[in-house]
Motif scaffolding. Structure first.
Motif, mmCIF file in Angstrom:
data_model
loop_
_atom_site.group_PDB
_atom_site.id
_atom_site.type_symbol
_atom_site.label_atom_id
_atom_site.label_comp_id
_atom_site.label_asym_id
_atom_site.label_seq_id
_atom_site.Cartn_x
_atom_site.Cartn_y
_atom_site.Cartn_z
ATOM 1 N N ASN A 1 -9.127 4.593 10.128
ATOM 2 C CA ASN A 1 -8.785 5.045 8.781
ATOM 3 C C ASN A 1 -7.817 4.061 8.130
ATOM 4 O O ASN A 1 -6.678 3.916 8.563
ATOM 5 C CB ASN A 1 -8.153 6.440 8.880
ATOM 6 N N SER B 1 -7.945 9.732 21.867
ATOM 7 C CA SER B 1 -6.646 10.094 21.292
ATOM 8 C C SER B 1 -5.876 11.078 22.157
ATOM 9 O O SER B 1 -4.672 11.226 22.004
ATOM 10 C CB SER B 1 -6.850 10.676 19.882
ATOM 11 N N THR C 1 -7.636 11.959 4.152
ATOM 12 C CA THR C 1 -6.393 12.447 4.756
ATOM 13 C C THR C 1 -5.666 11.258 5.375
ATOM 14 O O THR C 1 -6.200 10.146 5.443
ATOM 15 C CB THR C 1 -6.665 13.494 5.851
ATOM 16 N N ASN C 2 -4.470 11.501 5.882
ATOM 17 C CA ASN C 2 -3.702 10.463 6.564
ATOM 18 C C ASN C 2 -3.874 10.529 8.076
ATOM 19 O O ASN C 2 -3.127 9.877 8.817
ATOM 20 C CB ASN C 2 -2.216 10.592 6.208
ATOM 21 N N TYR C 3 -4.847 11.275 8.531
ATOM 22 C CA TYR C 3 -5.051 11.444 9.969
ATOM 23 C C TYR C 3 -5.291 10.085 10.644
ATOM 24 O O TYR C 3 -6.160 9.320 10.236
ATOM 25 C CB TYR C 3 -6.234 12.375 10.238
ATOM 26 N N CYS C 4 -4.476 9.806 11.677
ATOM 27 C CA CYS C 4 -4.602 8.562 12.459
ATOM 28 C C CYS C 4 -4.724 7.325 11.557
ATOM 29 O O CYS C 4 -5.558 6.453 11.784
ATOM 30 C CB CYS C 4 -5.796 8.652 13.405
ATOM 31 N N TYR C 5 -3.882 7.282 10.556
ATOM 32 C CA TYR C 5 -3.862 6.140 9.635
ATOM 33 C C TYR C 5 -3.593 4.851 10.415
ATOM 34 O O TYR C 5 -2.632 4.764 11.188
ATOM 35 C CB TYR C 5 -2.796 6.368 8.567
ATOM 36 N N THR D 1 -9.652 5.744 16.712
ATOM 37 C CA THR D 1 -9.933 6.958 17.483
ATOM 38 C C THR D 1 -11.390 6.959 17.936
ATOM 39 O O THR D 1 -12.264 6.390 17.276
ATOM 40 C CB THR D 1 -9.672 8.232 16.664
ATOM 41 N N ASN E 1 -10.566 16.435 10.487
ATOM 42 C CA ASN E 1 -9.449 15.493 10.588
ATOM 43 C C ASN E 1 -9.402 14.498 9.432
ATOM 44 O O ASN E 1 -8.325 14.208 8.904
ATOM 45 C CB ASN E 1 -9.545 14.721 11.905
ATOM 46 N N TYR E 2 -10.558 13.981 9.046
ATOM 47 C CA TYR E 2 -10.609 12.916 8.037
ATOM 48 C C TYR E 2 -11.004 13.414 6.648
ATOM 49 O O TYR E 2 -10.977 12.652 5.688
ATOM 50 C CB TYR E 2 -11.578 11.814 8.473
#
Length: 346
Positions: A75, A10, A31-35, A39, A50-51
């Motif tokens: 994700n 990333s 979470t919306n991390y790297c939806y 990664t 992050n997740y």
């Protein structure tokens, strides 16, 4: 030849990744991390940060704690996200892909095909037919069933449904279904993927599976699906390790692993752009022979280079495709397998 490929993480840094034992885990984060973005991850604390505390983070920890070195995460929030990420999956050749929140029995009604009932696994297999990624699915956990008979009845019905629905798929060897009958894990497909990643290709996959639910064995009807089996004298093993390919020696996952290893190692990029001639054909032959001879007494015990023939690309008359037909005899196997590889030159 090297068994390492390079990918970008990333942060756009190049990382060496083993192309024979990497794992993509697809599932839900909190979470919306790297939806909907893939990664590369190697630190659990960063993943947790992050997740969040989620199925995806937990799956990463299980995989890393059990020895998987190269782990990718994706994700997604729902199964419909597969329609959004399908092009990304097509462009990446992961060794194994384990969806942890999608069951083999999950389906949708395809509006583009008369509202046909379509399994997500069926959709993925049909769309991703240009790489060798293996999808490993499981289904409802065995602890939801009162007895073994009812469990096997459902798993067999599902397996036959999937088999009938993927008749037209090209890459049926890229789908594995494993029964969800491990006592200590909620998604046994992740555990099987871990075993395949961490066991040398020359060996039968093993891991610390822990106890299995139900006493399934070779005398039970297990149609196209693997299962975990307890023993009194050895640790739990995975049995009936098959893919969905039509009946052939390549239906056996341990054989298919060897074939995929050979195909992935057959890198002919140095021939791209060269003017094809008999000398180029000879160089290709020597490269194949050198590699296959290095595998003798490791994963194969014999091989034969059947043909190396040039053909014009019908979509690009200026390009020559050199088609190589090989036959190999995999380790612990009495039958031979045919491998076809295309080399673009000219």
């Amino acid at each position: 030849m090297s068994n390492i490929l390079s990918v970008l993480n990333s942060n756009s840094l190049e990382i060496a990744v083993n192309k024979h034992s990497n794992l993509l885990i697809i599932g839900k984060a909190s979470t919306n991390y790297c939806y909907n973005t893939i990664t590369y991850c190697n630190d659990y604390n960063n993943v947790l940060n992050n997740y969040g505390n989620s199925d995806l983070s937990n799956a990463f920890k299980v995989a890393q704690d059990n020895g998987v070195e190269d782990i990718f995460l994706l994700n997604i929030k729902s199964n419909d996200d597969y329609f959004l990420i399908i092009e990304t999956l097509k462009q990446n050749d992961f060794t194994y892909i384990a969806p942890i929140n999608t069951l083999l029995s999950d389906y949708y009604y395809d509006k583009n095909n008369n509202n046909k009932k379509t399994y997500y696994a069926e959709y993925l297999l049909k769309e991703i037919n240009n790489n060798d990624s293996i999808f490993i699915f499981t289904d409802k956990h065995a602890n939801l069933y009162e007895d073994q008979l009812a469990y096997l009845k459902d798993m067999n019905f599902l397996s036959k449904e999937i088999t009938n629905n993927i008749v037209s798929s090209k890459c049926k060897e890229n789908l594995i279904f494993v029964a969800n009958n491990l006592k200590n894990y909620t998604m046994s497909n992740l555990i099987l993927a871990i075993a395949l990643c961490t066991t040398d290709i020359s060996l039968y996959p093993t891991s610390n599976f822990g106890p299995a639910l139900f006493l399934i064995d070779q005398y039970d009807d297990t149609y196209n699906f693997a299962y975990f089996k307890n023993h009194t004298d050895i640790d739990t093993t995975v049995e009936n390790l098959l893919n969905f390919k039509d009946v052939s020696i390549e239906k056996i996952v341990t054989v298919q692993r060897i074939i995929k290893m050979i195909k992935r190692e057959m890198d002919f990029s140095e021939f791209h752009g060269r003017l094809y001639n008999e000398y180029q054909r000879l160089l290709i032959y020597k490269k194949i022979e050198k590699y296959l001879s290095s595998l003798l007494d490791y994963v194969i015990y014999n091989y034969d280079i059947i043909s190396i023939d040039p053909y014009k690309d019908p979509n690009n008359p200026c390009t020559i495709i050199v088609v190589c037909i090989l036959e190999v005899w995999p380790k612990n196997c009495l039958e031979k397998c045919s491998i076809k590889i295309g080399v673009e030159v000219g």
